[in-house]
Design a protein around this motif. Sequence first.
Motif, PDB file in Angstrom:
ATOM      1  N   HIS B 435       0.798  -1.232   0.000  1.00 60.85           N
ATOM      2  CA  HIS B 435       0.000   0.000   0.000  1.00 60.85           C
ATOM      3  C   HIS B 435       0.826   1.276   0.000  1.00 60.85           C
ATOM      4  CE1 HIS B 435      -3.602  -2.395   1.868  1.00 60.85           C
ATOM      5  NE2 HIS B 435      -3.359  -2.709   0.613  1.00 60.85           N
ATOM      6  N   GLY B 436       2.133   1.156   0.185  1.00 54.76           N
ATOM      7  CA  GLY B 436       2.976   2.343   0.175  1.00 54.76           C
ATOM      8  C   GLY B 436       3.049   3.030   1.532  1.00 54.76           C
ATOM      9  N   ILE B 437       3.808   4.117   1.566  1.00 57.62           N
ATOM     10  CA  ILE B 437       4.054   4.849   2.814  1.00 57.62           C
ATOM     11  C   ILE B 437       3.113   6.053   2.941  1.00 57.62           C
ATOM     12  CG2 ILE B 437       5.780   6.191   4.087  1.00 57.62           C
ATOM     13  CD1 ILE B 437       6.376   3.191   4.100  1.00 57.62           C
ATOM     14  N   GLY B 438       3.019   6.838   1.870  1.00 57.22           N
ATOM     15  CA  GLY B 438       2.142   8.013   1.873  1.00 57.22           C
ATOM     16  C   GLY B 438       2.392   8.898   3.072  1.00 57.22           C
ATOM     17  N   GLN B 439       1.299   9.438   3.651  1.00 60.14           N
ATOM     18  CA  GLN B 439       1.459  10.194   4.903  1.00 60.14           C
ATOM     19  C   GLN B 439       1.189   9.303   6.100  1.00 60.14           C
ATOM     20  OE1 GLN B 439      -1.846  13.196   5.654  1.00 60.14           O
ATOM     21  NE2 GLN B 439      -2.181  12.897   3.473  1.00 60.14           N
ATOM     22  N   MET B 440       0.504   8.152   5.845  1.00 65.07           N
ATOM     23  CA  MET B 440       0.084   7.302   6.944  1.00 65.07           C
ATOM     24  C   MET B 440       1.262   6.702   7.707  1.00 65.07           C
ATOM     25  SD  MET B 440      -2.724   4.273   6.869  1.00 65.07           S
ATOM     26  CE  MET B 440      -1.892   2.956   6.016  1.00 65.07           C
ATOM     27  N   ILE B 456      19.894   6.994   1.829  1.00 68.82           N
ATOM     28  CA  ILE B 456      19.810   7.031   0.355  1.00 68.82           C
ATOM     29  C   ILE B 456      18.509   7.734  -0.064  1.00 68.82           C
ATOM     30  CG2 ILE B 456      19.800   5.715  -1.798  1.00 68.82           C
ATOM     31  CD1 ILE B 456      21.144   3.430  -0.443  1.00 68.82           C
ATOM     32  N   LEU B 457      17.417   7.351   0.582  1.00 72.20           N
ATOM     33  CA  LEU B 457      16.107   7.919   0.267  1.00 72.20           C
ATOM     34  C   LEU B 457      16.156   9.444   0.356  1.00 72.20           C
ATOM     35  CD1 LEU B 457      13.398   6.258  -0.146  1.00 72.20           C
ATOM     36  CD2 LEU B 457      12.827   6.834   2.185  1.00 72.20           C
ATOM     37  N   ARG B 458      16.705   9.945   1.461  1.00 64.11           N
ATOM     38  CA  ARG B 458      16.757  11.394   1.673  1.00 64.11           C
ATOM     39  C   ARG B 458      17.713  12.072   0.693  1.00 64.11           C
ATOM     40  NH1 ARG B 458      16.834  10.016   7.800  1.00 64.11           N
ATOM     41  NH2 ARG B 458      14.667  10.452   8.414  1.00 64.11           N
ATOM     42  N   SER B 459      18.877  11.442   0.451  1.00 66.97           N
ATOM     43  CA  SER B 459      19.850  12.067  -0.459  1.00 66.97           C
ATOM     44  C   SER B 459      19.283  12.184  -1.864  1.00 66.97           C
ATOM     45  CB  SER B 459      21.134  11.242  -0.548  1.00 66.97           C
ATOM     46  OG  SER B 459      21.700  11.030   0.697  1.00 66.97           O
ATOM     47  N   VAL B 460      18.648  11.099  -2.326  1.00 63.76           N
ATOM     48  CA  VAL B 460      18.115  11.115  -3.690  1.00 63.76           C
ATOM     49  C   VAL B 460      16.990  12.139  -3.798  1.00 63.76           C
ATOM     50  CG1 VAL B 460      16.883   9.766  -5.410  1.00 63.76           C
ATOM     51  CG2 VAL B 460      18.834   8.768  -4.230  1.00 63.76           C
ATOM     52  N   LYS B 461      16.140  12.187  -2.778  1.00 64.61           N
ATOM     53  CA  LYS B 461      15.048  13.171  -2.777  1.00 64.61           C
ATOM     54  C   LYS B 461      15.607  14.583  -2.868  1.00 64.61           C
ATOM     55  CE  LYS B 461      11.076  15.278  -1.805  1.00 64.61           C
ATOM     56  NZ  LYS B 461       9.998  15.389  -2.805  1.00 64.61           N
ATOM     57  N   GLU B 462      16.603  14.872  -2.049  1.00 62.17           N
ATOM     58  CA  GLU B 462      17.153  16.222  -2.041  1.00 62.17           C
ATOM     59  C   GLU B 462      17.860  16.549  -3.354  1.00 62.17           C
ATOM     60  OE1 GLU B 462      18.760  17.271   1.835  1.00 62.17           O
ATOM     61  OE2 GLU B 462      20.147  18.569   0.723  1.00 62.17           O
ATOM     62  N   ALA B 463      18.492  15.528  -3.943  1.00 64.24           N
ATOM     63  CA  ALA B 463      19.215  15.758  -5.197  1.00 64.24           C
ATOM     64  C   ALA B 463      18.249  16.078  -6.337  1.00 64.24           C
ATOM     65  CB  ALA B 463      20.060  14.539  -5.550  1.00 64.24           C
ATOM     66  N   LEU B 464      17.150  15.338  -6.416  1.00 58.55           N
ATOM     67  CA  LEU B 464      16.253  15.515  -7.553  1.00 58.55           C
ATOM     68  C   LEU B 464      15.217  16.615  -7.313  1.00 58.55           C
ATOM     69  CD1 LEU B 464      15.608  11.912  -8.909  1.00 58.55           C
ATOM     70  CD2 LEU B 464      17.446  13.500  -9.396  1.00 58.55           C
ATOM     71  N   ASP B 465      14.900  16.868  -6.059  1.00 60.83           N
ATOM     72  CA  ASP B 465      13.862  17.871  -5.752  1.00 60.83           C
ATOM     73  C   ASP B 465      14.376  18.798  -4.649  1.00 60.83           C
ATOM     74  OD1 ASP B 465      11.461  19.259  -5.480  1.00 60.83           O
ATOM     75  OD2 ASP B 465      10.485  17.675  -4.302  1.00 60.83           O
ATOM     76  N   PHE B 470       7.709  18.403  -4.615  1.00 60.70           N
ATOM     77  CA  PHE B 470       6.946  17.250  -5.126  1.00 60.70           C
ATOM     78  C   PHE B 470       6.428  16.409  -3.959  1.00 60.70           C
ATOM     79  CE2 PHE B 470       7.773  16.231  -9.872  1.00 60.70           C
ATOM     80  CZ  PHE B 470       7.517  17.545 -10.210  1.00 60.70           C
ATOM     81  N   ASN B 471       5.139  16.463  -3.759  1.00 58.42           N
ATOM     82  CA  ASN B 471       4.445  15.683  -2.737  1.00 58.42           C
ATOM     83  C   ASN B 471       5.128  15.726  -1.368  1.00 58.42           C
ATOM     84  OD1 ASN B 471       2.078  14.347  -2.236  1.00 58.42           O
ATOM     85  ND2 ASN B 471       2.713  12.387  -3.112  1.00 58.42           N
ATOM     86  N   PRO B 472       5.267  16.918  -0.825  1.00 56.05           N
ATOM     87  CA  PRO B 472       5.960  17.056   0.464  1.00 56.05           C
ATOM     88  C   PRO B 472       5.224  16.317   1.585  1.00 56.05           C
ATOM     89  CG  PRO B 472       4.908  19.128  -0.161  1.00 56.05           C
ATOM     90  CD  PRO B 472       4.820  18.220  -1.351  1.00 56.05           C
ATOM     91  N   GLY B 473       5.989  15.811   2.512  1.00 56.38           N
ATOM     92  CA  GLY B 473       5.395  15.133   3.667  1.00 56.38           C
ATOM     93  C   GLY B 473       5.014  13.692   3.410  1.00 56.38           C
ATOM     94  N   LYS B 474       5.215  13.212   2.169  1.00 59.82           N
ATOM     95  CA  LYS B 474       4.896  11.828   1.849  1.00 59.82           C
ATOM     96  C   LYS B 474       6.187  11.031   1.683  1.00 59.82           C
ATOM     97  CE  LYS B 474       0.921  13.793   1.346  1.00 59.82           C
ATOM     98  NZ  LYS B 474       0.457  14.288   0.049  1.00 59.82           N
ATOM     99  N   LEU B 475       6.138   9.795   2.021  1.00 63.39           N
ATOM    100  CA  LEU B 475       7.183   8.801   1.776  1.00 63.39           C
ATOM    101  C   LEU B 475       8.539   9.049   2.440  1.00 63.39           C
ATOM    102  CD1 LEU B 475       8.195   6.246   0.384  1.00 63.39           C
ATOM    103  CD2 LEU B 475       8.619   7.571  -1.669  1.00 63.39           C
ATOM    104  N   VAL B 476       9.109  10.243   2.241  1.00 56.92           N
ATOM    105  CA  VAL B 476      10.462  10.485   2.749  1.00 56.92           C
ATOM    106  C   VAL B 476      10.386  11.112   4.136  1.00 56.92           C
ATOM    107  CG1 VAL B 476      12.712  11.447   2.205  1.00 56.92           C
ATOM    108  CG2 VAL B 476      11.111  10.908   0.349  1.00 56.92           C
ATOM    109  N   PRO B 477      10.784  10.382   5.180  1.00 61.73           N
ATOM    110  CA  PRO B 477      10.675  10.906   6.541  1.00 61.73           C
ATOM    111  C   PRO B 477      11.486  12.182   6.717  1.00 61.73           C
ATOM    112  CG  PRO B 477      11.116   8.544   6.578  1.00 61.73           C
ATOM    113  CD  PRO B 477      11.300   9.002   5.162  1.00 61.73           C
ATOM    114  N   GLY B 478      10.908  13.131   7.437  1.00 65.40           N
ATOM    115  CA  GLY B 478      11.645  14.341   7.770  1.00 65.40           C
ATOM    116  C   GLY B 478      11.764  15.338   6.647  1.00 65.40           C
ATOM    117  N   THR B 479      10.828  15.298   5.679  1.00 67.47           N
ATOM    118  CA  THR B 479      10.886  16.299   4.613  1.00 67.47           C
ATOM    119  C   THR B 479       9.595  17.093   4.519  1.00 67.47           C
ATOM    120  OG1 THR B 479      10.104  14.707   2.998  1.00 67.47           O
ATOM    121  CG2 THR B 479      12.488  14.975   3.196  1.00 67.47           C
ATOM    122  N   ALA B 480       8.803  17.017   5.566  1.00 70.80           N
ATOM    123  CA  ALA B 480       7.506  17.713   5.518  1.00 70.80           C
ATOM    124  C   ALA B 480       7.721  19.215   5.470  1.00 70.80           C
ATOM    125  CB  ALA B 480       6.680  17.331   6.732  1.00 70.80           C
TER     126      ALA B 480
END
Lengths: 480, 480
Positions: B435-440, B456-465, B470-480
């Motif tokens: 079901h994915g991570i989403g905000q839940m 890795i998740l955070r580095s890639v997110k920061e590198a590309l966005d 792009f969809n803040p607060g979802k999936l990547v912890p600590g990027t809300a």
Amino acid sequence: MTDLQTTDEFIAQASQMLGQRGFTTDTDTMQPWLTDWRGRYSGSALALASPANTDQVSDLVKLCAKHNIAIVPQGGNSGMSGGATPDMTGTSIILSLRRMNAIRQFDADTRSITCDAGVILQHLHEAAEAERLRFPLTLGGKGSATIGGLISTNAGGTQVLRHGTMRAQVMGLEAVLPDGQIFNSLTPLKKDNRGFDLKQLLIGSEGTLGIVTGATLRLLPEIAGRCVLWAGLDSLIDARKLLLACEKMVGERLEGFEVMPAHSLAAVLDHLPAARSPLQSAHNWNALIELVGTEDTIASLPDLAENFLSIALEKGIISDATIAANEAQAEQFWLLRDSISPAERAIGPAMQHDISVPVERMAEFVTETVPEVESRFPGTTAIAFGHLGDGNVHYHVLAPAGAIRGMWEENEGKEISSFVHDLVTQWGGSISAEHGIGQMKVMELGRLGDPASLSILRSVKEALDPQGLFNPGKLVPGTA
Amino acid sequence: MTDLQTTDEFIAQASQMLGQRGFTTDTDTMQPWLTDWRGRYSGSALALASPANTDQVSDLVKLCAKHNIAIVPQGGNSGMSGGATPDMTGTSIILSLRRMNAIRQFDADTRSITCDAGVILQHLHEAAEAERLRFPLTLGGKGSATIGGLISTNAGGTQVLRHGTMRAQVMGLEAVLPDGQIFNSLTPLKKDNRGFDLKQLLIGSEGTLGIVTGATLRLLPEIAGRCVLWAGLDSLIDARKLLLACEKMVGERLEGFEVMPAHSLAAVLDHLPAARSPLQSAHNWNALIELVGTEDTIASLPDLAENFLSIALEKGIISDATIAANEAQAEQFWLLRDSISPAERAIGPAMQHDISVPVERMAEFVTETVPEVESRFPGTTAIAFGHLGDGNVHYHVLAPAGAIRGMWEENEGKEISSFVHDLVTQWGGSISAEHGIGQMKVMELGRLGDPASLSILRSVKEALDPQGLFNPGKLVPGTA
């Protein structure tokens, strides 16, 4: 502290960390690993490190980060694009995974095997066969290629048509990241949606983002037998028709579909005096087809193969065909296919291109571009052969008679390669189908790559390896 | 310029760019898309944008980047984790892909279809069936779920056992990156080793790295028929044995293998008055097995199914079994499985967990943890059912009798979920199987995720966005 001092300090600390078996600066010991197996690329290194386990790799990576030492990971040193050869500066170390060669775990129920990155492909095959299973990827360098190298280059081979590239075989991965952290997804979860799949980032990244130290790989039930067919055809367009008919009729029993032109077969027959052509007369094109059966389907395989060939003959798709009468003859058929490269090398210098175009356009691509190349570079012969079912063609351009080996490649040869890569790009294809980018094609990727893809490639590289110490100058354009 | 001014300017420019059909700030029109379909998450938005094509998406993303406006991409709004619902600030826009719903190209030879991201799954099924092919992924929300959403969440469903998740279906992808560039790999190359596979990064990234605008998907030959089996078992350990025996005996004809405990079947029979149990007596566990045949294998399927069940009965793996006599009965069997969630919801409040553990440990995991949960939270009933073959179990914990809906979930319910997630993590599993991570689950991922993976998740997110739009607060912890 000067650079020299920090280098000395690094060597002292690394020696202590890894011991005599694990770290050397001895030039004789390093020598064989400074040149790629085809002798195309040579470099120099500060040291050769051979860690014994993943923790040692992690510790070494941290030490390198501290001293700003670049790392060139190396498996069997059998790559095709110079991806495992250091540059000439002598400032980087080679990190060999060959000492890490244990099979860690075997699970017959889930049909999976977990092993160190340094396990050699052939040993993996043997381990699987001992359990009546098989690992469905093989290639010419199987006696030296390691699992880590195969993953880092997303290797292909002759079974991709049905089973996919290395990416499709990897269930779990263990790797050391540029900051020394260990990424571990070895316990395979069949379903895991915690974000994008990080192991996919490491597969095919040629050691620029992480050093693969272990993997969990899928195995398949062993095959009970095979039927190997040889068909003569008028054109590559017909070969494509034959492939589609074959996929329709034998479905998942189709394991390989290779094509080669008359020129290649003739070259092989010249090169191997004992070899005989499978068919009486020569044909413009030849198709080598392998069908396989498992225990429950093997009995019907020979009939299926005969039926398929009769229908193809009847419809006029093929001119003639034969089925290998036994396993020895099947091996003979494959030997003809596997001898194309050495046979053509014996004739004279050639530029070899590992390219792909969309599967449905491959026949058209070859038919149209071969005369284009030959007329643009008079005296050359363009030859295409290989994996028709994957849209992956080995596209060789043979030098004009009298060309001087070594000189021709550096001059007209380079021009030819650029021309071929331009054509492939225009046709929506890839300049590297299965051999990777390494150092060989990194400039070409920079020149011809799609801007959006290149920017993702560069951003991800910079994000994960901000110091740029993991395999510099390979794969990612503009990071040398 | 104040924030208000730049927002007004953005609205004016976006309105002009997309026109009346493509851009609205009307609250009534936006209303249905501000809450997820289960009513769990609600938010507020500046506007609802519905671009007509990929170029418009790209232009809009560039405009958003200029004005620093966050974007929440949305497909059918049928996600399970609040991934497509904006936050309460009202500062972001919803970017709906629903207007982009064209099938762009169909290729019977390569068995592929290229379509817009907004195409609804059911329409894709129909388009494939019209050509006597099929798309091998389906799930409950097929009437509203879109291709873009399915890709962004790497959706699963009931056919993953044999055909894999959405990742396995995607041959090519088109997406708009956070800087507005269009990444296009729609012309599928079967072999392409120009670095790591960028489309893999976008699959499952829940709109945090790119907005999927189109895809090329693989299709399979239509099936000629199916056999649906129902078996009663004593334990989940036996169910695992049955699955292994089944895989061995019917191989690739096994399409689905679902398990459900006595409690779930009883709840469904209560909930659906017209439904009948497939077997005479009740069993601790039930297995629902689907075997399929293609044109050439369908004839032998019923015999194979009967043989398989007799052997399983003989060996004592199962206590009783039956085969659906016809298609109507097969549908009935599946209806029982698909009604578990609504049936249990009718009983009272429950915490539902979509988790996975390594396939070979799932039976053990359920057997051990169910009593653990029930004794830690007296009065609750823990129920596990679902995709045994994938190690993916829907793990529901039903509230004690008399618990107040709405209140219980917020208090004891939350504690239960943390406890279940802790257990899963200890067993080497995933807190989100499909079901994915989403905000839940973003906080839980931050709490329990492996540090190397999170970095890795955070580095890639920061590198590309880098702007984090792009969809803040979802999936990547600590990027809300």
